[in-house]
Design an enzyme around this catalytic site. Structure first.
Site, PDB file in Angstrom:
ATOM      1  N   LYS A  65       0.844  -1.200   0.000  1.00 55.08           N
ATOM      2  CA  LYS A  65       0.000   0.000   0.000  1.00 55.08           C
ATOM      3  C   LYS A  65       0.880   1.252   0.000  1.00 55.08           C
ATOM      4  O   LYS A  65       2.076   1.181   0.319  1.00 55.08           O
ATOM      5  CB  LYS A  65      -0.924  -0.019   1.215  1.00 55.08           C
ATOM      6  N   TYR A 291      14.025  30.400   8.545  1.00 53.01           N
ATOM      7  CA  TYR A 291      12.778  31.051   8.949  1.00 53.01           C
ATOM      8  C   TYR A 291      12.683  31.117  10.458  1.00 53.01           C
ATOM      9  O   TYR A 291      12.933  30.136  11.153  1.00 53.01           O
ATOM     10  CB  TYR A 291      11.579  30.266   8.410  1.00 53.01           C
TER      11      TYR A 291
HETATM   12  C1  LIG Z   1      -0.397  -1.976   6.709  1.00 57.37           C
HETATM   13  C2  LIG Z   1      -0.999  -3.268   7.069  1.00 57.37           C
HETATM   14  C3  LIG Z   1      -0.194  -4.407   7.251  1.00 57.37           C
HETATM   15  C4  LIG Z   1       1.323  -4.347   7.246  1.00 57.37           C
HETATM   16  O1  LIG Z   1       1.780  -3.754   8.444  1.00 57.37           O
HETATM   17  P1  LIG Z   1       3.339  -3.616   8.784  1.00 57.37           P
HETATM   18  O2  LIG Z   1       3.345  -3.195  10.198  1.00 57.37           O
HETATM   19  O3  LIG Z   1       3.896  -2.562   7.887  1.00 57.37           O
HETATM   20  O4  LIG Z   1       3.959  -4.943   8.559  1.00 57.37           O
HETATM   21  C5  LIG Z   1      -0.833  -5.616   7.478  1.00 57.37           C
HETATM   22  N1  LIG Z   1      -2.186  -5.687   7.527  1.00 57.37           N
HETATM   23  C6  LIG Z   1      -2.980  -4.606   7.380  1.00 57.37           C
HETATM   24  C7  LIG Z   1      -4.463  -4.757   7.443  1.00 57.37           C
HETATM   25  C8  LIG Z   1      -2.421  -3.369   7.154  1.00 57.37           C
HETATM   26  O5  LIG Z   1      -3.213  -2.293   7.028  1.00 57.37           O
END
Ligand SMILES: *Cc1c(COP(=O)(O)O)cnc(C)c1O
Length: 404
Positions: A65, A291
């Protein structure tokens, strides 16, 4: 051989060359004029997959993702598919379609569960929807009927305590009724997600797994036989608190970041972010920088300007916090991180010169050996988590893929 090139416009090398090496169709100088870039080490990605394989007999669905946590989903997916990963998991249907468009053929699980009215897209792209309410089953089933398509395999998400997404156990029968009514949707898998996967003792994980087991029993009593069940993210996988299920869903560990302390020591960072010194100046005692003049020289100082800022994903919370690496030395960040630039103090690195490499994330060799700034370091300095550091590296930073 080292090949480094931007993400756009790559193509396979001709058939007499090793197939996994990607080559640019054309150099993309427009992406690479500024010396700030993210180098993605695909060899380390494969290494991390091997490390995870050794940690579990379960099938591995790589979580890709958010553009593979900022690493570039198509290139990461192609690399892992060639390395025989079992499947992929993404949050959005859009992300799943991107993988299909990149030629990915392994199963792609859409975990976010929002499909709008795009059921036709779900069918056409042959992805595996995660569903958790009866209306989704009906929508999907009607699309299957209308298309005269084969039944769709879906995974049902159970909310065992995260209280975010998934069917609550006491509402499970509604889903099961819908699945009975609409045989166009087949229950292929059951999944859940942990709220405290980094809990070393694993007691909350065990509580959630007990609820998951009870829900599974209800599903089976109603005549369904889910082929696979899955729950573990990177932390649960590496801590071994949720062993015994069929699939694991690691994200962060694949990218070389330990999800919690004391695990994953043999993982290797996949992303390295580097830039160069583009300007240098000497400041007198009492002169300020950036800044808000939030930093003032307490001694005659040399500041170097680095063309990376919060619009590139460098957290503004790093203003006057943490350090980069120059010539194998630590160079503290001084002043406010601005949109496109930041300053570092190179007073103690007398040889520092224009065009010197500046490592924002990753390692650099020098007189003190190899120094590193890890994703965990940046996250700790900025008061956030490594996931956010990686996914924030913005579109403006070209990704260069490196095959060791
Ligand atoms: C993002 C996610 C993962 C992976 O999590 P990590 O901590 O990056 O390994 C697994 N399952 C779901 C439902 C997620 O949203």
């Amino acid at each position: 051989m080292v090949a480094a090139f931007p993400v756009e416009d790559f193509q396979r090398m001709s058939t007499d060359s090793p197939p996994r090496i990607l080559r640019p169709k054309r150099a993309a100088p427009a992406d690479a004029v500024r010396p700030t870039r993210a180098e993605v080490n695909l060899g380390n990605l494969r290494h991390n997959l091997r490390v995870l394989r050794k940690s579990t007999p379960a099938g591995i669905y790589a979580v890709l993702k958010a553009d593979a946590y900022g690493h570039g989903a198509p290139a990461v997916a192609r690399t892992l598919e060639r390395a025989q990963v079992d499947g992929f998991a993404v949050a959005l249907l859009e992300e799943a379609i991107e993988l299909r468009n990149a030629g990915i053929t392994r199963p792609v699980l859409v975990m976010g569960g929002y499909y709008g009215k795009a059921w036709d897209e779900v069918l056409a792209s042959n992805v595996t929807p995660v569903i958790y309410d009866a209306a989704q089953i009906e929508g999907l089933a009607l699309a299957v009927r209308y298309a005269g398509a084969a039944p769709v395999l879906a995974h049902v998400k159970i909310d065992t305590g995260m209280s975010r997404l998934g069917v609550r156990p006491n509402e499970l029968t509604r889903i099961l009724d819908a699945l009975h009514r609409f045989p166009e949707v087949k229950l292929d898998g059951l999944m859940t997600h942990f709220a405290c996967a980094d809990d070393r003792a694993g007691s909350s994980v065990h509580d959630q797994l007990r609820i998951f087991d009870r829900a599974t029993a209800v599903v089976r009593e109603n005549g369904f036989t889910p082929r696979v069940r899955h729950a573990a993210n990177s932390a649960a996988l590496l801590l071994g608190t949720a062993d015994g299920l069929d699939i694991v869903r690691p994200g962060i560990a694949l990218y070389g970041v330990a999800p919690t302390s004391g695990v994953g020591e043999d993982l290797r960072a996949v992303m390295r972010v580097r830039s160069e010194i583009v300007a240098l100046r000497d400041l007198e005692i009492g002169e300020s920088a950036g800044y808000g003049w939030s930093w003032t020289a307490q001694r005659p100082s040399v500041l170097a300007t680095v063309p990376i800022g919060y619009a590139d994903g460098l957290p503004r919370a790093l203003s006057n916090k943490g350090h980069f690496l120059v010539r194998g030395h630590r160079a503290p960040i001084v002043g406010a991180v601005s949109m496109d630039m930041v300053m570092i103090d190179v007073t103690d690195i007398p040889a520092a010169a224009l065009r010197d490499e500046v490592v924002v994330l990753g390692s650099q060799d020098g007189p003190q050996g190899r120094l590193s700034v890890t994703t965990e370091d940046l996250a700790a300095w900025a008061g956030t988590i490594p996931w956010e550091i990686l996914t924030n590296v913005s579109r403006r930073v070209p990704r260069f893929y490196r095959e060791p």
